[in-house]
Design a protein around this motif. Structure first.
Motif, mmCIF file in Angstrom:
data_model
loop_
_atom_site.group_PDB
_atom_site.id
_atom_site.type_symbol
_atom_site.label_atom_id
_atom_site.label_comp_id
_atom_site.label_asym_id
_atom_site.label_seq_id
_atom_site.Cartn_x
_atom_site.Cartn_y
_atom_site.Cartn_z
ATOM 1 N N GLN A 9 -9.951 -14.399 -4.098
ATOM 2 C CA GLN A 9 -9.131 -13.190 -4.071
ATOM 3 C C GLN A 9 -9.754 -12.116 -3.187
ATOM 4 N N GLU A 10 -11.070 -12.000 -3.246
ATOM 5 C CA GLU A 10 -11.750 -11.015 -2.397
ATOM 6 C C GLU A 10 -11.640 -11.391 -0.922
ATOM 7 N N GLN A 13 -8.351 -10.307 0.293
ATOM 8 C CA GLN A 13 -8.311 -8.867 0.565
ATOM 9 C C GLN A 13 -8.997 -8.552 1.887
ATOM 10 N N ARG A 16 -6.657 -9.243 4.598
ATOM 11 C CA ARG A 16 -5.673 -8.169 4.790
ATOM 12 C C ARG A 16 -6.271 -7.044 5.640
ATOM 13 N N GLY A 101 -8.336 -1.532 0.726
ATOM 14 C CA GLY A 101 -8.502 -2.078 -0.615
ATOM 15 C C GLY A 101 -9.944 -2.319 -1.004
#
Length: 256
Positions: A9-10, A13, A16, A101
C-alpha cells in the motif's frame, strides 16, 4: 543503517506521488526551449505540483529556495532556478521531487535544448543506459553495490566518467533515507536488497573527468573541468516481480 521497507500500500502511494513527478517533467518537456528561463520552469512546476494537491519536496529543504533543480551543461546537480536563459545546444538536467499523501517521488531528466551536439547526445544516451543497468540490478537477493557497479561499467564502457562524490539514496516518507547508493564500486558488497525497499537510483556522469566543485551558493555543483554532465533518476521499488519503476514515463513522446 536502517533501510525502511514499504508495504504494498505504501508503494502504491509512492507511485501516486511519482505520477505527479512524471506529469511535472512532461509539462516541463513541453516548455524547455531556447529563450525560456529556468525561473519560468520553476514557477510552472510549482503551480502544477500544488494543483495536484501535492507539495514540491525540495522547496525549503535545508533552506533550498526553489521547487525544482535546474542544472545546465557543466552543472551536475542542485542548480537553483533563476535568470539563466536556455540556448540552442544546451542540455538541462531537471530534478523534481513531490510529496503526496506523506510519501515522496523523485526523478530527474536531462533535456536537450534545440539541436545538441553528437557528443552531448552520446552523453545523454549513456546516462540513460546507465540508469537502466542500475535499475536492472534492483532485485531481491542482489547486493546494493551491484547497482553502482552496473552504472559504473555502463558509463565507463561508453567512454564517460561517474561522479563519485554524489550518490543515490533510499526514499519514502523522507526524501533521503538509508541507504546511500554510490554509482561505482565492486559488485556483491553492502546490504542484500529485499522486497519493499524503495530506492532513488540516479547516475550523474560527465563527458570529462569525474571531479566536481560546489558553487558559492552552496547548492549548485559543476564539473571541475567544465565538461558536460548528465543526470537521470527514477524512484524504484524492489518487488517479488523485480524492479518496479515508480516514476515511469506516462507519455514517452513528451520527453525527447
Amino acid at each position: 543503517m536502517a533501510i525502511i521497507r514499504k508495504s504494498a500500500q505504501e508503494i502504491e502511494q509512492m507511485e501516486r506521488a511519482g505520477r505527479v513527478v512524471v506529469q511535472t517533467l512532461e509539462l516541463l518537456g513541453e516548455h524547455v526551449r531556447p529563450g525560456v528561463t529556468t525561473q519560468e520552469l520553476d514557477e510552472l512546476a510549482e503551480e502544477f505540483i500544488r494543483s495536484q494537491g501535492a507539495v514540491p519536496t525540495f522547496k525549503g529543504y535545508r533552506g533550498y529556495p526553489a521547487s525544482i533543480c535546474t542544472s545546465p551543461n557543466s552543472m551536475v546537480v542542485h542548480g537553483i532556478p533563476g535568470p539563466y536563459e536556455l540556448s540552442d545546444g544546451d542540455i538541462l538536467s531537471v530534478d523534481v521531487g513531490v510529496t503526496l499523501g506523506g510519501f515522496v517521488g523523485d526523478s530527474a531528466y536531462t533535456f536537450p535544448i534545440g539541436e545538441i551536439s553528437d557528443d552531448a547526445q552520446r552523453l545523454l544516451d549513456a546516462c540513460q543506459a546507465a540508469l537502466a543497468a542500475g535499475i536492472e540490478q534492483a532485485r531481491a537477493g542482489h547486493h546494493l553495490s551491484d547497482i553502482g557497479h552496473a552504472v559504473q561499467k555502463t558509463t565507463e564502457d561508453a567512454g564517460f566518467s561517474v561522479v563519485r562524490s554524489l550518490v543515490g539514496h533510499g526514499v519514502g516518507r523522507k526524501m533521503h533515507e538509508d541507504p546511500q547508493i554510490p554509482n561505482f564500486g565492486e559488485p556483491g558488497r553492502g546490504p542484500v536488497l529485499q522486497t519493499g525497499m524503495t530506492l532513488a537510483i540516479e547516475p550523474m556522469i560527465n563527458s570529462g573527468g569525474p571531479g566536481v566543485y560546489l558553487h558559492d551558493d552552496e547548492w549548485s555543483i559543476s564539473t571541475e573541468d567544465d565538461s558536460l554532465s548528465a543526470h537521470f533518476e527514477h524512484t524504484v521499488a524492489v518487488t517479488k516481480e523485480g524492479p518496479k519503476i515508480l516514476t515511469r514515463r506516462l507519455q514517452p513522446s513528451l520527453l525527447p
